[in-house]
Design an enzyme around this catalytic site. Structure first.
Site, short mmCIF file in Angstrom:
data_model
loop_
_atom_site.label_atom_id
_atom_site.label_comp_id
_atom_site.label_asym_id
_atom_site.label_seq_id
_atom_site.Cartn_x
_atom_site.Cartn_y
_atom_site.Cartn_z
N GLN A 113 2.87 10.04 1.78
CA GLN A 113 4.18 9.37 1.88
C GLN A 113 5.12 9.78 0.74
O GLN A 113 6.32 9.59 0.84
CB GLN A 113 4.02 7.84 1.87
CG GLN A 113 3.30 7.31 3.12
CD GLN A 113 3.16 5.81 3.08
OE1 GLN A 113 2.22 5.29 2.50
NE2 GLN A 113 4.09 5.11 3.69
N HIS A 121 -4.66 1.25 7.53
CA HIS A 121 -3.33 1.84 7.67
C HIS A 121 -3.18 3.02 6.70
O HIS A 121 -2.65 4.07 7.06
CB HIS A 121 -2.30 0.74 7.39
CG HIS A 121 -0.86 1.16 7.41
ND1 HIS A 121 0.02 0.75 8.39
CD2 HIS A 121 -0.14 1.95 6.57
CE1 HIS A 121 1.21 1.27 8.15
NE2 HIS A 121 1.15 2.00 7.04
N GLU A 122 -3.64 2.83 5.44
CA GLU A 122 -3.47 3.89 4.43
C GLU A 122 -4.40 5.07 4.70
O GLU A 122 -4.01 6.23 4.52
CB GLU A 122 -3.70 3.33 3.02
CG GLU A 122 -2.79 2.16 2.61
CD GLU A 122 -1.32 2.42 2.83
OE1 GLU A 122 -0.89 3.60 2.80
OE2 GLU A 122 -0.58 1.44 3.06
N HIS A 176 -2.91 7.24 7.17
CA HIS A 176 -1.89 8.16 6.61
C HIS A 176 -2.55 9.46 6.15
O HIS A 176 -1.96 10.53 6.29
CB HIS A 176 -1.20 7.52 5.41
CG HIS A 176 0.01 6.68 5.75
ND1 HIS A 176 1.10 7.18 6.42
CD2 HIS A 176 0.30 5.39 5.48
CE1 HIS A 176 2.02 6.22 6.55
NE2 HIS A 176 1.56 5.12 6.00
N GLY A 226 0.84 -1.19 0.00
CA GLY A 226 0.00 0.00 0.00
C GLY A 226 0.87 1.24 0.00
O GLY A 226 2.06 1.17 0.34
N CYS A 273 5.72 -0.15 7.79
CA CYS A 273 5.38 1.07 7.07
C CYS A 273 6.61 1.53 6.29
O CYS A 273 7.71 1.56 6.84
CB CYS A 273 4.94 2.17 8.05
SG CYS A 273 4.52 3.72 7.23
N LEU A 274 6.40 1.87 5.03
CA LEU A 274 7.52 2.30 4.21
C LEU A 274 8.10 3.63 4.71
O LEU A 274 9.24 3.95 4.41
CB LEU A 274 7.07 2.43 2.74
CG LEU A 274 6.57 1.12 2.13
CD1 LEU A 274 5.99 1.36 0.73
CD2 LEU A 274 7.67 0.06 2.08
O1 K1U Z 1 1.72 2.43 3.97
C1 K1U Z 1 2.77 1.83 3.88
O2 K1U Z 1 3.78 2.26 4.41
C2 K1U Z 1 2.82 0.51 3.16
C3 K1U Z 1 2.77 -0.68 4.08
C4 K1U Z 1 1.34 -1.19 4.18
C5 K1U Z 1 1.11 -2.19 5.26
C6 K1U Z 1 1.60 -3.46 5.21
C7 K1U Z 1 1.36 -4.37 6.22
C8 K1U Z 1 0.62 -3.99 7.29
C9 K1U Z 1 0.15 -2.73 7.35
C10 K1U Z 1 0.39 -1.82 6.33
C11 K1U Z 1 3.66 -1.75 3.51
O3 K1U Z 1 3.47 -2.20 2.44
S1 K1U Z 1 4.95 -2.30 4.49
C12 K1U Z 1 5.75 -3.57 3.50
C13 K1U Z 1 5.02 -4.87 3.56
O4 K1U Z 1 4.32 -5.13 4.50
C14 K1U Z 1 5.16 -5.87 2.49
C15 K1U Z 1 6.10 -5.75 1.50
C16 K1U Z 1 6.21 -6.71 0.51
C17 K1U Z 1 5.39 -7.78 0.49
C18 K1U Z 1 4.43 -7.92 1.49
C19 K1U Z 1 4.32 -6.98 2.49
ZN ZN Z 2 2.54 3.31 6.16
#
Ligand code: K1U
Ligand code: ZN
Length: 169
Positions: free
Chosen positions: A51, A136-137, A140, A46, A94-95
């Site tokens: 972001q 989560h998004e 944000h 996401g 979270c990225l």
């Molecule tokens: O909003 C963001 O920072 C993105 C975030 C979304 C999220 C993932 C998991 C739980 C809550 C919110 C991410 O994508 S973090 C990276 C991640 O979880 C992932 C990356 C590659 C494959 C699968 C998952």
């Molecule tokens: Zn996030």
């Protein structure tokens, strides 16, 4: 398409409330395409416009497994219109808070209303990772990070780690 730089906490744009989009036009669609490419490259499931430094209510999500075809969702002005009473815990990342993970409790199932990339009103309902990601998004867009759901102590430990890692770069 372009890969955009992702802001890292603490950053004032990540704490601000994003403004609604008044019209889904080519500029919005180009931003969503760039966000999707940025999310896939990260990699993530996401990404919300703040972001990448844009204070507009725009989200992209793709929770398809790696053996499944891509299934991107483009959400403009998303809002939770229903949430389950049942809660569930998921270990979130979270990225914008790189390499940090923590358990967050949220409603297990949500229904979200949004405009799609053609400006058409849609609804999506989900549980599991989709429900977590939608919440989560949307957080944000309201200037809330997953660490804001944790105790002050846990949040500060994570922020200190992120700052230390950035300083070492
Ligand atoms: O909003 C963001 O920072 C993105 C975030 C979304 C999220 C993932 C998991 C739980 C809550 C919110 C991410 O994508 S973090 C990276 C991640 O979880 C992932 C990356 C590659 C494959 C699968 C998952
Ligand atoms: Zn996030």
């Amino acid at each position: 398409m372009a890969i955009l730089p992702i802001l890292v906490a603490p950053h004032p744009v990540l704490k601000a409330k994003s403004k609604p989009v008044s019209k889904v036009d080519d500029e919005v669609r180009k931003l969503m395409d760039d966000m999707l490419e940025t999310m896939y490259a990260a990699p993530g499931v996401g990404l919300a416009a703040p972001q990448v430094g844009v204070g507009r209510r725009i989200v992209v999500i793709d929770v398809a497994g790696k053996d499944e075809p891509p299934a991107p969702l483009f959400l403009v002005n998303p809002e939770v219109v229903w949430q389950s009473e049942e809660l569930s815990v998921y270990e979130e990342g979270c990225l914008s808070v790189p390499k940090q993970y923590a358990d967050v409790e949220r409603p297990a199932r949500v229904r979200v209303r949004y405009l799609d990339r053609d400006g058409k009103r849609q609804e999506v309902e989900g549980d599991g990772l989709l429900a977590v990601c939608l919440q989560h998004e949307i957080d944000h867009l309201d200037g809330t990070l997953f660490i804001d759901h944790l105790s002050l102590l846990k949040r500060n430990i994570i922020l200190r780690k992120v700052k230390k890692e950035r300083a070492a770069l």
